[in-house]
Design a protein around this motif. Structure first.
Motif, PDB file in Angstrom:
ATOM      1  N   SER A 134       0.834  -1.195   0.000  1.00 46.46           N
ATOM      2  CA  SER A 134       0.000   0.000   0.000  1.00 46.46           C
ATOM      3  C   SER A 134       0.874   1.252   0.000  1.00 46.46           C
ATOM      4  N   VAL A 135       1.975   1.199   0.731  1.00 43.68           N
ATOM      5  CA  VAL A 135       2.905   2.325   0.773  1.00 43.68           C
ATOM      6  C   VAL A 135       3.482   2.579  -0.621  1.00 43.68           C
ATOM      7  N   ALA A 136       3.906   1.495  -1.278  1.00 45.00           N
ATOM      8  CA  ALA A 136       4.475   1.623  -2.621  1.00 45.00           C
ATOM      9  C   ALA A 136       3.440   2.169  -3.607  1.00 45.00           C
ATOM     10  N   LYS A 137       2.212   1.669  -3.513  1.00 47.93           N
ATOM     11  CA  LYS A 137       1.144   2.127  -4.407  1.00 47.93           C
ATOM     12  C   LYS A 137       0.857   3.605  -4.203  1.00 47.93           C
ATOM     13  N   SER A 138       0.819   4.035  -2.953  1.00 43.98           N
ATOM     14  CA  SER A 138       0.558   5.439  -2.655  1.00 43.98           C
ATOM     15  C   SER A 138       1.665   6.335  -3.194  1.00 43.98           C
ATOM     16  N   ALA A 139       2.920   5.917  -2.998  1.00 45.86           N
ATOM     17  CA  ALA A 139       4.050   6.708  -3.481  1.00 45.86           C
ATOM     18  C   ALA A 139       4.037   6.795  -5.005  1.00 45.86           C
ATOM     19  N   HIS A 140       3.781   5.690  -5.668  1.00 46.32           N
ATOM     20  CA  HIS A 140       3.752   5.683  -7.133  1.00 46.32           C
ATOM     21  C   HIS A 140       2.595   6.518  -7.673  1.00 46.32           C
TER      22      HIS A 140
ATOM     23  N   PHE B 219       1.355   9.175  -6.216  1.00 38.30           N
ATOM     24  CA  PHE B 219       1.761  10.580  -6.095  1.00 38.30           C
ATOM     25  C   PHE B 219       2.726  10.961  -7.210  1.00 38.30           C
ATOM     26  N   LEU B 220       3.709  10.111  -7.465  1.00 39.91           N
ATOM     27  CA  LEU B 220       4.701  10.399  -8.500  1.00 39.91           C
ATOM     28  C   LEU B 220       4.054  10.527  -9.878  1.00 39.91           C
ATOM     29  N   SER B 221       2.983   9.756 -10.111  1.00 43.02           N
ATOM     30  CA  SER B 221       2.312   9.791 -11.416  1.00 43.02           C
ATOM     31  C   SER B 221       1.618  11.120 -11.686  1.00 43.02           C
TER      32      SER B 221
END
Length: 233
Positions: free
Chosen positions: A26-32, A34-36
């Motif tokens: 979930s952390v990785a998905k949230s960060a990605h 945001f980056l998108s």
């Protein structure tokens, strides 16, 4: 999300980004996500935490308090743009008391902030500042799970003490706001420091100042992420 829905005229550009710090995916998905969006990141405040909750493992197989209070926040920072710690029991939910689990996770916050600040400086990122913050004894409901872990009497003592001397949540945010917005942070190059209410820098204890322990925690956390395919080497 509630502010965006109830006060759209006050918060026209407020977006809600789901994030579960107990789940590294979930952390990785949230960060990605945001980056998108292609946005610049000016301020990041990792404030969510677990208190004296019941012993259990996170989805990633690590003690839950440490998973939320350190690993989730650490992973979020690493995935976005620029002793005193028992590593051997992090995969065993019942190996330590709730107090040890909580204190270990809070020590990790300071150790990690110092290790990351050192790396940012070495890489020439002198305009990126990371600090560890103690908000004070705040009334937030963080003791909600304590009744089942420390017993009824200890739980009531915690509850009563917060009512008597605890700070309101708005006051608890003051030190975070200072570190996030004060020009002094940049002017004095304050990074890798530890702040307590209200915006005062203090020297943490000897465990937190142990450079070897700082580096060990950083490498442990980084390797944990790499093994799960969430961070590139």
């Amino acid at each position: 999300r509630e502010l965006a829905e109830t006060e759209p005229h006050l918060y026209p550009k407020l977006d809600f980004l789901p994030l579960d710090l107990s789940d590294l995916r979930s952390v990785a998905k949230s960060a990605h996500e945001f980056l998108s969006k292609g946005l610049e990141l000016h301020i990041l405040v990792n404030n969510a935490a677990r208190g004296l909750s019941e012993p259990k493992l996170s989805r990633d197989g690590i003690e839950m308090i440490f998973a939320v209070n350190h690993m989730g926040s650490m992973a979020h920072e690493l995935l976005l743009p620029e002793g005193g710690l028992q590593f051997g029991t992090l995969g065993k939910p019942d190996a330590e008391t709730p107090f040890v689990n909580y204190n270990r996770s809070k020590l990790a916050n300071i150790l990690y902030a110092k290790a990351l600040a050192r790396r940012l400086h070495a890489a020439g990122h002198d305009k990126v500042f990371i600090n560890a913050i103690h908000p004070g004894y705040v009334i937030t409901g963080i003791d909600g799970d304590a009744k089942s872990t420390v017993g009824y009497l200890a739980f009531k003592a915690l509850e009563k003490s917060r009512q008597l001397v605890g700070r309101k949540a708005a006051d608890g945010a003051l030190t975070q706001l200072y570190c996030a917005t004060s020009p002094e942070i940049e002017e004095k190059a304050l990074s890798g420091r530890y702040f307590v209410p209200d915006g005062h820098e203090v020297r943490p204890g000897p465990y937190a100042m142990n450079k070897e322990l700082q580096e060990r925690l950083y490498k442990y956390s980084e390797e944990f992420m790499i093994k799960r395919g969430l961070l590139n080497t």
